[in-house]
Design an enzyme around this catalytic site. Sequence first.
Site, PDB file in Angstrom:
ATOM      1  CB  SER A 190      14.553   1.318   7.128  1.00 35.94           C
ATOM      2  OG  SER A 190      15.355   0.294   7.228  1.00 35.94           O
ATOM      3  CE1 TYR A 207      14.599  -0.370   2.069  1.00 34.64           C
ATOM      4  CE2 TYR A 207      15.742  -0.854   4.273  1.00 34.64           C
ATOM      5  CZ  TYR A 207      14.638  -0.487   3.530  1.00 34.64           C
ATOM      6  OH  TYR A 207      13.693  -0.478   4.500  1.00 34.64           O
ATOM      7  CE  LYS A 239      12.372   2.975   3.452  1.00 33.39           C
ATOM      8  NZ  LYS A 239      11.191   2.931   2.995  1.00 33.39           N
TER       9      LYS A 239
HETATM   10  N1  LIG Z   1       9.618  -5.068   7.952  1.00 32.42           N
HETATM   11  C1  LIG Z   1      10.321  -4.838   8.498  1.00 32.42           C
HETATM   12  O1  LIG Z   1      10.515  -4.907   9.104  1.00 32.42           O
HETATM   13  C2  LIG Z   1      10.887  -3.422   8.135  1.00 32.42           C
HETATM   14  C3  LIG Z   1      12.187  -2.468   8.550  1.00 32.42           C
HETATM   15  C4  LIG Z   1      12.025  -1.154   7.985  1.00 32.42           C
HETATM   16  C5  LIG Z   1      11.594  -0.859   7.449  1.00 32.42           C
HETATM   17  N2  LIG Z   1      10.181  -0.694   6.604  1.00 32.42           N
HETATM   18  C6  LIG Z   1       9.172  -0.349   5.571  1.00 32.42           C
HETATM   19  O2  LIG Z   1       8.093  -0.491   5.781  1.00 32.42           O
HETATM   20  C7  LIG Z   1       8.027  -0.326   4.835  1.00 32.42           C
HETATM   21  C8  LIG Z   1       7.073  -2.167   4.237  1.00 32.42           C
HETATM   22  O3  LIG Z   1       8.337  -2.662   3.948  1.00 32.42           O
HETATM   23  P1  LIG Z   1       7.243  -4.396   3.826  1.00 32.42           P
HETATM   24  O4  LIG Z   1       8.766  -5.237   4.881  1.00 32.42           O
HETATM   25  O5  LIG Z   1       5.658  -4.492   4.581  1.00 32.42           O
HETATM   26  O6  LIG Z   1       7.896  -4.292   2.353  1.00 32.42           O
HETATM   27  P2  LIG Z   1       6.382  -5.284   0.845  1.00 32.42           P
HETATM   28  O7  LIG Z   1       7.685  -5.963   0.572  1.00 32.42           O
HETATM   29  O8  LIG Z   1       6.236  -7.108   2.468  1.00 32.42           O
HETATM   30  O9  LIG Z   1       5.978  -4.816   0.863  1.00 32.42           O
HETATM   31  C9  LIG Z   1       6.183  -3.629  -0.076  1.00 32.42           C
HETATM   32  C10 LIG Z   1       4.568  -3.337  -0.820  1.00 32.42           C
HETATM   33  O10 LIG Z   1       5.218  -2.118  -2.085  1.00 32.42           O
HETATM   34  C11 LIG Z   1       5.320  -2.795  -3.206  1.00 32.42           C
HETATM   35  N3  LIG Z   1       5.727  -2.104  -3.799  1.00 32.42           N
HETATM   36  C12 LIG Z   1       7.390  -2.137  -4.089  1.00 32.42           C
HETATM   37  N4  LIG Z   1       7.551  -1.110  -4.981  1.00 32.42           N
HETATM   38  C13 LIG Z   1       6.414  -0.804  -5.662  1.00 32.42           C
HETATM   39  C14 LIG Z   1       6.080   0.227  -6.663  1.00 32.42           C
HETATM   40  N5  LIG Z   1       6.887   0.673  -7.454  1.00 32.42           N
HETATM   41  N6  LIG Z   1       5.038   0.875  -7.079  1.00 32.42           N
HETATM   42  C15 LIG Z   1       4.072   0.505  -6.561  1.00 32.42           C
HETATM   43  N7  LIG Z   1       3.765  -0.564  -5.110  1.00 32.42           N
HETATM   44  C16 LIG Z   1       5.521  -0.855  -4.682  1.00 32.42           C
HETATM   45  C17 LIG Z   1       4.942  -4.441  -3.299  1.00 32.42           C
HETATM   46  O11 LIG Z   1       4.319  -5.026  -4.159  1.00 32.42           O
HETATM   47  C18 LIG Z   1       4.634  -4.898  -1.537  1.00 32.42           C
HETATM   48  O12 LIG Z   1       3.552  -5.091  -1.793  1.00 32.42           O
HETATM   49  C19 LIG Z   1       8.903  -0.266   3.411  1.00 32.42           C
HETATM   50  O13 LIG Z   1       8.993   0.914   2.953  1.00 32.42           O
HETATM   51  C20 LIG Z   1      10.294  -0.671   3.931  1.00 32.42           C
HETATM   52  O14 LIG Z   1      11.266  -0.093   3.570  1.00 32.42           O
HETATM   53  C21 LIG Z   1      10.220  -2.171   6.970  1.00 32.42           C
END
Ligand SMILES: NC(=O)c1ccc[n+]([C@@H]2O[C@H](COP(=O)([O-])OP(=O)(O)OC[C@H]3O[C@@H](n4cnc5c(N)ncnc54)[C@H](O)[C@@H]3O)[C@@H](O)[C@H]2O)c1
Length: 309
Positions: free
Chosen positions: A155, A168, A172
């Site tokens: 991230s 977080y 990361k």
């Molecule tokens: N959305 C963004 O713009 C953004 C920005 C920076 C980083 N990220 C990173 O991208 C990745 C996905 O983010 P997202 O926005 O799709 O998140 P999200 O919360 O929509 O999806 C994450 C998924 O991970 C699953 N999960 C969480 N903990 C778990 C565990 N202990 N065991 C099994 N499954 C688990 C959740 O059930 C969920 O379905 C993450 O690593 C996040 O840090 C996203």
Amino acid sequence: MSETTLDGRVAIVTGGARGIGLAVARTLHARGASVIIADNGVAIDGSGADPAVAAAAVAALGDRAVAWNDDVSSPGAGAAMVALAVERFGAVDIVVNNAAILRDALIFKGRPEDFDRVLRVDLHAPFALIAAATAAMRDQIKAGRAPGGIVNMVSSAGLIGNFGQSAYASAKAGLLGLTRVVAMDMARAGVRCNAVAPFAATRVTESIRPANDSQVRYRARALRIPADHVARLVAFLVSAGNTFTGQVFGVRGREVFLFSQPRVAATVVAGTPDRQDETAYASALASAFGPHLTDLATDLERFDTEPEL
Ligand SMILES: NC(=O)c1ccc[n+]([C@@H]2O[C@H](COP(=O)([O-])OP(=O)(O)OC[C@H]3O[C@@H](n4cnc5c(N)ncnc54)[C@H](O)[C@@H]3O)[C@@H](O)[C@H]2O)c1
């Protein structure tokens, strides 16, 4: 094998049932990979669990998809996911560490138990899965199977920082160190390991409660960015056509970024400590380092520009 197809490859995508992970799982699957969707269906802070979430994602993909709906940070989870991939599809070639949770608090309100939980899910679980998967990958590769790839979802909060995200961002940033070392440890085997900082509309973006104008703009823009762009980059990075390893990428709509990584930016050769010339010491540091200091702009401020969609 062509450069971009993933026919016959076996992938584990953690957090693969929603958001960015689901887009990644769909794209890998559409390119021919068999996919283990490892997702326990928790809330953004890691509370609750719903096995129906992974089951629904797998049902939508059809053949070549299997759900694993336990907690990726539970003891033995890494080995269990790899065992399932081997049992159901005969190998493990691709790992995408995408599952993550957030428990934000300004540092002076931070609770150690929240820090521990975020580190367990966002950093320890990726380590355990990679450790188990790379052991299997090395054996497969020695037996003649083509190497695959590993992607760790990081991230901009871990690269640049943001208010209240000590847990977080620490996790990361730790994942970046892990990415570098895995790239080194697996270079001889030909397995590539890279980090991707995504920007996309997911339930996490929706949950942002803007505290200032920069955050209002960030949220509105992010909600317009499809996760498919992230999936496209990940699919490339784990394909036979990719030669990048140990790198940190970002992807925001059609923009793909390569991030620089910390290296010495300036050097001062100081006098010996016994000379006690502390004023000269301070002024040497100020003049040599002043032009190279990193400001305290947050990641949201750094990316305060219109995305290309
Ligand atoms: N959305 C963004 O713009 C953004 C920005 C920076 C980083 N990220 C990173 O991208 C990745 C996905 O983010 P997202 O926005 O799709 O998140 P999200 O919360 O929509 O999806 C994450 C998924 O991970 C699953 N999960 C969480 N903990 C778990 C565990 N202990 N065991 C099994 N499954 C688990 C959740 O059930 C969920 O379905 C993450 O690593 C996040 O840090 C996203």
